[in-house]
Design a protein around this motif. Structure first.
Motif, PDB file in Angstrom:
ATOM      1  N   ALA A 276       0.837  -1.195   0.000  1.00  0.00           N
ATOM      2  CA  ALA A 276       0.000   0.000   0.000  1.00  0.00           C
ATOM      3  C   ALA A 276       0.869   1.242   0.000  1.00  0.00           C
ATOM      4  CB  ALA A 276      -0.925   0.005   1.216  1.00  0.00           C
ATOM      5  N   GLY A 277       0.466   2.237  -0.779  1.00  0.00           N
ATOM      6  CA  GLY A 277       1.201   3.494  -0.855  1.00  0.00           C
ATOM      7  C   GLY A 277       0.312   4.668  -0.491  1.00  0.00           C
ATOM      8  N   LEU A 278       0.895   5.667   0.156  1.00  0.00           N
ATOM      9  CA  LEU A 278       0.175   6.898   0.492  1.00  0.00           C
ATOM     10  C   LEU A 278       0.526   7.949  -0.551  1.00  0.00           C
ATOM     11  CD1 LEU A 278      -1.584   8.426   2.612  1.00  0.00           C
ATOM     12  CD2 LEU A 278       0.578   9.172   3.647  1.00  0.00           C
ATOM     13  N   VAL A 279      -0.504   8.556  -1.143  1.00  0.00           N
ATOM     14  CA  VAL A 279      -0.294   9.497  -2.235  1.00  0.00           C
ATOM     15  C   VAL A 279      -0.909  10.843  -1.888  1.00  0.00           C
ATOM     16  CG1 VAL A 279      -0.687   9.981  -4.673  1.00  0.00           C
ATOM     17  CG2 VAL A 279      -0.338   7.631  -3.928  1.00  0.00           C
ATOM     18  N   SER A 280      -0.067  11.862  -1.874  1.00  0.00           N
ATOM     19  CA  SER A 280      -0.567  13.226  -1.734  1.00  0.00           C
ATOM     20  C   SER A 280      -0.114  14.088  -2.900  1.00  0.00           C
ATOM     21  CB  SER A 280      -0.088  13.848  -0.421  1.00  0.00           C
ATOM     22  OG  SER A 280       1.326  13.818  -0.325  1.00  0.00           O
ATOM     23  N   ILE A 281       0.913  13.648  -3.624  1.00  0.00           N
ATOM     24  CA  ILE A 281       1.370  14.399  -4.793  1.00  0.00           C
ATOM     25  C   ILE A 281       0.345  14.233  -5.914  1.00  0.00           C
ATOM     26  CG2 ILE A 281       2.747  12.518  -5.765  1.00  0.00           C
ATOM     27  CD1 ILE A 281       4.817  14.659  -6.583  1.00  0.00           C
ATOM     28  N   PRO A 282       0.003  15.297  -6.623  1.00  0.00           N
ATOM     29  CA  PRO A 282      -1.075  15.215  -7.625  1.00  0.00           C
ATOM     30  C   PRO A 282      -0.728  14.286  -8.786  1.00  0.00           C
ATOM     31  CG  PRO A 282      -0.606  17.509  -7.038  1.00  0.00           C
ATOM     32  CD  PRO A 282       0.494  16.679  -6.461  1.00  0.00           C
ATOM     33  N   PHE A 283      -1.754  13.606  -9.282  1.00  0.00           N
ATOM     34  CA  PHE A 283      -1.581  12.741 -10.450  1.00  0.00           C
ATOM     35  C   PHE A 283      -1.252  13.535 -11.709  1.00  0.00           C
ATOM     36  CE2 PHE A 283      -4.705   9.536  -8.378  1.00  0.00           C
ATOM     37  CZ  PHE A 283      -3.656   8.885  -7.757  1.00  0.00           C
ATOM     38  N   GLY A 300      -0.165  -4.019  -8.660  1.00  0.00           N
ATOM     39  CA  GLY A 300      -1.220  -4.430  -7.747  1.00  0.00           C
ATOM     40  C   GLY A 300      -1.157  -3.775  -6.380  1.00  0.00           C
ATOM     41  N   GLN A 301      -0.650  -2.568  -6.328  1.00  0.00           N
ATOM     42  CA  GLN A 301      -0.503  -1.860  -5.058  1.00  0.00           C
ATOM     43  C   GLN A 301      -1.743  -1.015  -4.765  1.00  0.00           C
ATOM     44  OE1 GLN A 301       1.886   1.909  -4.696  1.00  0.00           O
ATOM     45  NE2 GLN A 301       3.301   0.540  -3.658  1.00  0.00           N
ATOM     46  N   LYS A 302      -2.145  -0.990  -3.533  1.00  0.00           N
ATOM     47  CA  LYS A 302      -3.236  -0.117  -3.095  1.00  0.00           C
ATOM     48  C   LYS A 302      -2.708   1.308  -2.964  1.00  0.00           C
ATOM     49  CE  LYS A 302      -4.424  -0.390   1.250  1.00  0.00           C
ATOM     50  NZ  LYS A 302      -4.988  -0.913   2.507  1.00  0.00           N
ATOM     51  N   LEU A 303      -3.461   2.270  -3.522  1.00  0.00           N
ATOM     52  CA  LEU A 303      -3.093   3.681  -3.411  1.00  0.00           C
ATOM     53  C   LEU A 303      -4.104   4.380  -2.513  1.00  0.00           C
ATOM     54  CD1 LEU A 303      -1.989   4.979  -6.935  1.00  0.00           C
ATOM     55  CD2 LEU A 303      -0.575   4.505  -4.934  1.00  0.00           C
ATOM     56  N   VAL A 304      -3.621   4.962  -1.445  1.00  0.00           N
ATOM     57  CA  VAL A 304      -4.464   5.700  -0.524  1.00  0.00           C
ATOM     58  C   VAL A 304      -4.254   7.190  -0.790  1.00  0.00           C
ATOM     59  CG1 VAL A 304      -5.026   6.125   1.904  1.00  0.00           C
ATOM     60  CG2 VAL A 304      -4.256   3.855   1.174  1.00  0.00           C
ATOM     61  N   CYS A 305      -5.286   7.860  -1.288  1.00  0.00           N
ATOM     62  CA  CYS A 305      -5.168   9.249  -1.748  1.00  0.00           C
ATOM     63  C   CYS A 305      -5.729  10.215  -0.713  1.00  0.00           C
ATOM     64  CB  CYS A 305      -5.925   9.442  -3.068  1.00  0.00           C
ATOM     65  SG  CYS A 305      -5.362   8.369  -4.399  1.00  0.00           S
ATOM     66  N   GLN A 306      -4.962  11.240  -0.421  1.00  0.00           N
ATOM     67  CA  GLN A 306      -5.455  12.315   0.433  1.00  0.00           C
ATOM     68  C   GLN A 306      -5.998  13.453  -0.426  1.00  0.00           C
ATOM     69  OE1 GLN A 306      -1.638  12.520   3.039  1.00  0.00           O
ATOM     70  NE2 GLN A 306      -3.309  13.106   4.405  1.00  0.00           N
ATOM     71  N   ARG A 307      -7.047  14.093   0.066  1.00  0.00           N
ATOM     72  CA  ARG A 307      -7.594  15.255  -0.648  1.00  0.00           C
ATOM     73  C   ARG A 307      -6.525  16.330  -0.765  1.00  0.00           C
ATOM     74  NH1 ARG A 307     -12.768  17.424  -1.607  1.00  0.00           N
ATOM     75  NH2 ARG A 307     -12.806  19.696  -1.688  1.00  0.00           N
ATOM     76  N   ARG A 308      -5.835  16.569   0.298  1.00  0.00           N
ATOM     77  CA  ARG A 308      -4.626  17.393   0.308  1.00  0.00           C
ATOM     78  C   ARG A 308      -3.768  16.850   1.436  1.00  0.00           C
ATOM     79  NH1 ARG A 308      -8.575  20.648   2.235  1.00  0.00           N
ATOM     80  NH2 ARG A 308      -8.772  21.786   0.264  1.00  0.00           N
TER      81      ARG A 308
END
Length: 585
Positions: A276-283, A300-308
């Motif tokens: 699982a990866g934490l993503v805050s940088i914009p796509f 096959g990694q889970k991406l956990v996206c923050q609004r900001r």
């Protein structure tokens, strides 16, 4: 225990040289095997097993089935649900007349709909135009107009920003909006939910059919806008091969860290818990898209996206979602390490904490190694190199904390002097980059393309040196760009707006060091005779016209002219010396 025995038990690092590690990992039959092919008439190394097109990446992702792909607030989307929504939108875009080579713009925050829109357009051969969601309405309109986008897919916030500019965009035939209120959009706009439904319903969509569109590795896949050294932002022309190259980069660097340590790289295990990866940088950045989103899909990694990005929320998510990878800009790692509640959370799942996009304090790598279970990593790249071009992880980074790592084995670096001659090891000059990740050039900018891309080598504008093993050290930036938390700020753009105020005679934008963001923009102006102006009025002027991250945090007004050289150019080093006495807190 004797000293001799103690020393014998300490592992020797590195176990093998960098060249030996590359040779071992890229040998024939290995996952990272390298082939050499001709691209644009030039021999180019490629990852033999890398996804040749985004269609191949999409199909690889779908194989992960019901595993979770995207987590956004309370929403969870599986790989299969993502695939079904993507194919439904792809069919809809084709029905709207979108053909291979047409431009489809995407402007939204990191919603689950972002990758759906990106891949739906890609699978039908369209050229995706990811627009900076932080841009103002005028800036978004520029991107739409410059790219000649036929269709745009917005979230509701971006739609509101662009509304007043819609009639000045003759090429824009169709607009779809995500998460909009049916009563708040006019008849010219289609609600994306009317095509694919809300994310919670995607799994119930029909399986869909793959578009019957032939894609080639050298086909254009995207236009990523980057701030240049002159004029407006330039659209970098990315190919399907560029995207596939980045997918292999992180895996290779991770494997190399083990080999350099004398250990075998971990092998894929389908029975192991999902990463699982934490993503805050914009796509919409090449880093967010090519270095985080696409590898997660394929692997096959889970991406956990923050609004900001919010450090407190990120700590909670690391524990709740058992996050293994944190990627982004150095500010993310800095804020997590400095948060007073960090020790209240279980962060033991962390395996890598890696970043790029902005200068990182050299002390950060050691702090990550001491305070977390993750391997620290750093890399260098730019929009023109489709994100990652150099990278290192673990001991390589710890032993060279001021380096951004060596070039990937499919890529190359050179350092040249002002006359274009190659410089020897250790000498500083302009950095040039070459490889299958380098874009084709700039959209509708033949002169800028000819100046920046020479015989396949991109002139980066960065000043750097290489050591004897090929590790790269960025010394300074030749380009007049400020990087604030990974976001490029083109100085002349801001200066031009400040200069429009009738009281301003001269304006210079300079970078002030910031302990978290790396840099922040500070404006220095002199006034026309007899004029006066409130510094906050100048900040407000900039805020009306620019994205918030470009607005100067402070405006200094000098009682005299700005320092200039004999050629009449403002000397920014002297400007800094006049107004900057200590870093911002």
């Amino acid at each position: 225990m004797t000293d001799a025995v103690a020393k014998a038990e300490v592992p020797v690092w590195p176990a093998i040289s960098l060249a030996q590690a590359h040779a071992a990992l890229t040998q024939a039959g290995s996952p990272f095997e390298i082939d050499t092919i001709e691209i644009d008439g030039r021999p180019t190394k490629i990852w033999k097993n890398g996804p040749p097109t985004l269609m191949h990446s999409f199909m690889a992702g779908r194989m992960h089935g019901d595993r979770t792909f995207i987590v956004y607030e309370g929403e969870r989307v599986s790989f299969e649900a993502f695939a079904r929504a993507t194919l439904a939108l792809a069919a809809d875009l084709q029905a709207r007349g979108v053909q291979k080579g047409d431009r489809v713009a995407v402007a939204m925050r990191n919603l689950p709909e972002w990758p759906v829109a990106f891949f739906a357009a890609s699978l039908i051969g369209a050229i995706v135009v990811p627009l900076n969601a932080w841009w103002s309405g005028a800036e978004l309109a520029f991107g739409l107009r410059d790219s000649g986008s036929k269709v745009a897919i917005f979230d509701i916030e971006r739609l509101a920003r662009i509304a007043e500019h819609r009639d000045a965009l003759p090429d824009l035939e169709q607009v779809l909006v995500s998460r909009g209120d049916p009563g708040s959009v006019d008849a010219r706009i289609t609600l994306l939910e009317s095509v694919i439904g809300p994310s919670g319903d995607w799994a119930a969509l029909p399986p869909g059919d793959m578009p019957a569109v032939a894609l080639d590795s050298e086909d254009l896949s995207a236009i990523f806008y980057t701030s240049g050294t002159t004029g407006k932002p330039k659209g970098a022309l990315a190919t399907h091969r560029n995207a596939g190259t980045g997918i292999m980069a992180g895996l290779f660097s991770y494997s190399r860290a083990f080999v350099r340590r004398g250990e075998a790289p971990p092998q894929p295990d389908p029975t192991a818990p999902q990463k699982a990866g934490l993503v805050s940088i914009p796509f919409f950045h090449t880093t967010g898209c090519n270095a985080l989103l696409l590898p997660a899909l394929v692997n096959g990694q889970k991406l956990v996206c923050q609004r900001r990005f919010d450090a407190a929320e990120a700590l909670m998510l690391i524990e709740r979602e058992t996050i293994n990878l944190i990627g982004g800009v150095p500010a993310v790692a800095i804020q997590l390490l400095q948060h007073p509640d960090r020790h209240k959370y279980d962060l033991s799942s962390l395996e890598t904490v890696t970043y790029g996009g902005a200068a990182a304090p050299t002390a950060l790598v050691g702090e990550i190694a001491r305070e977390t279970t993750g391997l620290p990593g750093s890399g260098w790249g730019m929009t023109e190199t489709s994100a990652t071009h150099t990278h290192h992880l673990g001991e390589d980074y710890l032993n060279r904390p001021d380096s951004c790592g060596p070039a990937l084995p499919v890529s190359d670096l050179r350092v040249i002097d002002a006359d274009g001659n190659d410089l020897p090891v250790g000498q500083v000059g302009e950095l040039l980059a070459y490889g299958p990740n380098v874009v084709k050039g700039y959209w509708n900018r033949p002169e800028a393309t000819a100046e920046t891309f020479v015989d396949g080598w991109v002139h980066t504008g960065d000043l750097a040196r290489l050591d004897e093993e090929g590790f790269c050290f960025i010394v300074d930036r030749k380009k007049d760009i400020i990087i604030r938390g990974g976001e490029n700020i083109y100085c002349q753009e801001v200066e031009d707006i400040l200069f429009e105020h009738p009281a301003v005679a001269e304006a210079a934008l300079i970078a002030r060091p910031h302990p978290v963001l790396g840099e922040e923009p500070v404006a220095v102006v002199s006034l026309a005779p007899g004029q006066s102006v409130d510094p906050e009025a100048l900040r407000a002027l900039a805020a009306e016209r620019l994205a918030a991250f470009k607005v100067p945090v402070t405006v200094f007004i000098l009682p005299h002219a700005l320092p200039r050289n004999a050629a009449g150019k403002i000397v920014k080093a002297d400007v800094k010396a006049l107004v900057l006495t200590e870093p911002s807190a």
